[in-house]
Design a protein around this motif. Sequence first.
Motif, PDB file in Angstrom:
ATOM      1  N   UNK A 109     -18.936   6.562   5.922  1.00 43.53           N
ATOM      2  CA  UNK A 109     -18.117   6.393   4.859  1.00 43.53           C
ATOM      3  C   UNK A 109     -17.006   7.334   4.789  1.00 43.53           C
ATOM      4  N   UNK A 110     -17.235   8.628   4.886  1.00 44.55           N
ATOM      5  CA  UNK A 110     -16.361   9.485   4.863  1.00 44.55           C
ATOM      6  C   UNK A 110     -15.139   9.514   5.892  1.00 44.55           C
ATOM      7  N   UNK A 111     -15.706   9.191   7.116  1.00 44.46           N
ATOM      8  CA  UNK A 111     -14.668   8.964   7.958  1.00 44.46           C
ATOM      9  C   UNK A 111     -13.572   8.009   7.729  1.00 44.46           C
ATOM     10  N   UNK A 112     -14.354   6.996   7.204  1.00 44.71           N
ATOM     11  CA  UNK A 112     -13.436   5.753   6.722  1.00 44.71           C
ATOM     12  C   UNK A 112     -12.265   6.190   5.621  1.00 44.71           C
ATOM     13  N   UNK A 113     -12.805   7.086   4.666  1.00 41.54           N
ATOM     14  CA  UNK A 113     -12.158   7.435   3.578  1.00 41.54           C
ATOM     15  C   UNK A 113     -10.930   8.285   4.161  1.00 41.54           C
ATOM     16  N   UNK A 114     -11.276   9.022   5.212  1.00 38.10           N
ATOM     17  CA  UNK A 114     -10.388   9.886   5.631  1.00 38.10           C
ATOM     18  C   UNK A 114      -9.229   9.108   6.462  1.00 38.10           C
ATOM     19  N   UNK A 115      -9.589   8.053   7.118  1.00 42.63           N
ATOM     20  CA  UNK A 115      -8.787   7.196   7.846  1.00 42.63           C
ATOM     21  C   UNK A 115      -7.958   6.288   6.769  1.00 42.63           C
ATOM     22  N   UNK A 116      -8.289   5.886   5.921  1.00 42.33           N
ATOM     23  CA  UNK A 116      -7.570   5.117   4.794  1.00 42.33           C
ATOM     24  C   UNK A 116      -6.564   6.105   4.141  1.00 42.33           C
ATOM     25  N   UNK A 117      -6.775   7.136   3.854  1.00 40.57           N
ATOM     26  CA  UNK A 117      -5.885   8.341   3.316  1.00 40.57           C
ATOM     27  C   UNK A 117      -4.825   8.390   4.226  1.00 40.57           C
ATOM     28  N   UNK A 118      -4.999   8.700   5.563  1.00 36.79           N
ATOM     29  CA  UNK A 118      -3.898   9.015   6.493  1.00 36.79           C
ATOM     30  C   UNK A 118      -3.040   7.716   6.859  1.00 36.79           C
ATOM     31  N   UNK A 119      -3.836   6.512   6.939  1.00 36.60           N
ATOM     32  CA  UNK A 119      -2.991   5.407   7.205  1.00 36.60           C
ATOM     33  C   UNK A 119      -2.023   5.109   5.735  1.00 36.60           C
ATOM     34  N   UNK A 120      -2.322   5.309   4.704  1.00 40.19           N
ATOM     35  CA  UNK A 120      -1.601   5.130   3.525  1.00 40.19           C
ATOM     36  C   UNK A 120      -0.210   5.908   3.668  1.00 40.19           C
ATOM     37  N   UNK A 121      -0.547   7.354   4.060  1.00 41.81           N
ATOM     38  CA  UNK A 121       0.563   8.020   4.435  1.00 41.81           C
ATOM     39  C   UNK A 121       1.384   7.657   5.452  1.00 41.81           C
ATOM     40  N   UNK A 122       0.858   7.387   6.537  1.00 46.01           N
ATOM     41  CA  UNK A 122       1.650   7.003   7.501  1.00 46.01           C
ATOM     42  C   UNK A 122       2.420   5.634   7.624  1.00 46.01           C
ATOM     43  N   UNK A 123       1.530   4.763   7.022  1.00 43.37           N
ATOM     44  CA  UNK A 123       2.260   3.105   7.077  1.00 43.37           C
ATOM     45  C   UNK A 123       2.869   2.878   6.097  1.00 43.37           C
ATOM     46  N   UNK A 124       3.147   3.754   5.005  1.00 39.41           N
ATOM     47  CA  UNK A 124       3.683   3.582   3.849  1.00 39.41           C
ATOM     48  C   UNK A 124       5.094   3.701   4.118  1.00 39.41           C
ATOM     49  N   UNK A 125       5.710   2.500   4.470  1.00 38.86           N
ATOM     50  CA  UNK A 125       7.170   2.754   4.762  1.00 38.86           C
ATOM     51  C   UNK A 125       8.109   2.439   3.350  1.00 38.86           C
ATOM     52  N   UNK A 126       7.533   2.043   2.412  1.00 39.37           N
ATOM     53  CA  UNK A 126       8.437   1.603   1.058  1.00 39.37           C
ATOM     54  C   UNK A 126       8.553   2.851   0.276  1.00 39.37           C
ATOM     55  N   UNK A 127       9.406   2.874  -0.435  1.00 33.92           N
ATOM     56  CA  UNK A 127       9.903   4.037  -1.165  1.00 33.92           C
ATOM     57  C   UNK A 127       9.109   3.957  -2.612  1.00 33.92           C
ATOM     58  N   UNK A 128       8.519   2.652  -2.735  1.00 33.19           N
ATOM     59  CA  UNK A 128       7.554   2.742  -4.111  1.00 33.19           C
ATOM     60  C   UNK A 128       6.182   2.165  -3.790  1.00 33.19           C
ATOM     61  N   UNK A 129       5.373   2.357  -4.691  1.00 34.07           N
ATOM     62  CA  UNK A 129       4.063   1.746  -4.552  1.00 34.07           C
ATOM     63  C   UNK A 129       3.633   1.497  -6.060  1.00 34.07           C
ATOM     64  N   UNK A 130       2.879   0.574  -6.113  1.00 31.53           N
ATOM     65  CA  UNK A 130       2.347   0.037  -7.725  1.00 31.53           C
ATOM     66  C   UNK A 130       1.314   1.102  -8.016  1.00 31.53           C
ATOM     67  N   UNK A 131       1.002   1.564  -9.182  1.00 32.34           N
ATOM     68  CA  UNK A 131       0.204   2.388  -9.765  1.00 32.34           C
ATOM     69  C   UNK A 131      -1.245   2.046  -9.147  1.00 32.34           C
ATOM     70  N   UNK A 132      -1.592   1.012  -9.002  1.00 34.70           N
ATOM     71  CA  UNK A 132      -2.906   0.569  -8.468  1.00 34.70           C
ATOM     72  C   UNK A 132      -3.122   0.958  -7.187  1.00 34.70           C
ATOM     73  N   UNK A 133      -2.013   0.801  -6.277  1.00 32.73           N
ATOM     74  CA  UNK A 133      -2.123   1.574  -4.937  1.00 32.73           C
ATOM     75  C   UNK A 133      -2.054   2.938  -4.874  1.00 32.73           C
ATOM     76  N   UNK A 134      -1.180   3.745  -5.894  1.00 30.70           N
ATOM     77  CA  UNK A 134      -1.284   5.104  -6.081  1.00 30.70           C
ATOM     78  C   UNK A 134      -2.675   5.864  -6.286  1.00 30.70           C
ATOM     79  N   UNK A 135      -3.691   4.807  -7.107  1.00 28.64           N
ATOM     80  CA  UNK A 135      -4.815   5.271  -7.795  1.00 28.64           C
ATOM     81  C   UNK A 135      -5.674   5.157  -6.558  1.00 28.64           C
TER      82      UNK A 135
END
Length: 312
Positions: free
Chosen positions: A126-152
Amino acid sequence: MLIFTFIYLTITSLTKPLVEISEIAHRVSKRDFDVPLFNRNTNDEIGNICRAFDRMIISIREYIDTIWEKARTEAELREKEIEMQALYTDAQLRALQNQINPHFLFNTLNSGAQLAMMEGADKTCYFIEQVSDFFRYNIQQQKQTATIDEELGLVDNFVYIMKVRFGSRLEFEKVVPTVPLKVEIPAMTLQPLVENCIKHGLKNTTGKVSLEIALKGKYITISISDNGSGIPDEIKESVFKAVSADTTRLPAEILNQTAEPVIDDTEKHTGTGLINVFLRLKLYFHRDDIFDITNGPEGKGTKFIIRIPNHV
C-alpha cells in the motif's frame, strides 16, 4: 457704406464658423482628435452644426479610450497568462526534480508493489502504491488547474508517505465537507503548504498539522496550520511584498537574517516555494485578497488561509 458694412458683417458671421468647421474637419480627417470644441450656444443652423460636430468629437474620443482600455486589459491578461504558465512550469519542475525517467520510476514502483503483495507485505504494498500515485499526479498533471478534491487526494498521498517516514511524530487532522468540491484552483497549491507545515511542526517533539475546509456563503475557506514556531513578521511582510511585486524571490537580507527559513532547505536561497503558491493564486483569481498568513491554533505556529469564490 453702411449697407456694405452690414452685408460684410453678415457674411463674415456666416462664413467664419464655416471656415473653423472646415479647419477642424480637416484635422480630424488626419486622425488629430485633440481639437478644441466649438461650444457654440446660438440657436441658428450654424450653432446646430457646431453642437453636432462637438458631440461627434466627444464620441470619437470616448470610443478611442474604450478601444485603448480594452487593448490594455487584453494585454495584461495575456501577460498574466504567460506568467501563470511560467510559474506553473517552475512548480512542476521543482516537483519533478531528480526524476530522469518517469516510466522507469512507475515500472519500478509497480514491480515493488507486486513483489510486496506476493510476499504478503500488505502495508508495504500500500505504501508503494501511495508513492506511485503521488509521483504520477505530479508528472502526469499537465493542466494548470485541478479541483479541490484532486488536490486533497494528493495531500492524502503525501501525508500517508510522511506518516510512514516519521511515525507517531506526525499528527494530521483533516476536516472537509462531505459534498464534492469541484471548484478549480491552480494545481499543486495545497500540497506545498501542507509540506511547509509538516516541516515546521516536526521541529517540535510532535508535529501537529491541520487542514480544514469550510463553505461560507459564496466562498470556500481552506485553512492549513501547524504547531511550529511560526513565521516572523518581517518574513511574512516580505512574502506579501514579493507577491504584490509579482516576483518569486525574497530579499537576500531577509533570507540571511533568519536562522529558521519558511521554505524548504533546497529553496532557502530563492524563496520560490511559498511565494509561488500565493502568486499563482493571485494570477488565477485576479485578486490579491485570496490568501493570508496568521498565527496557528492558540496563537502558536503558522496558519495559511485561502479564501476563494465558490462558483459551483
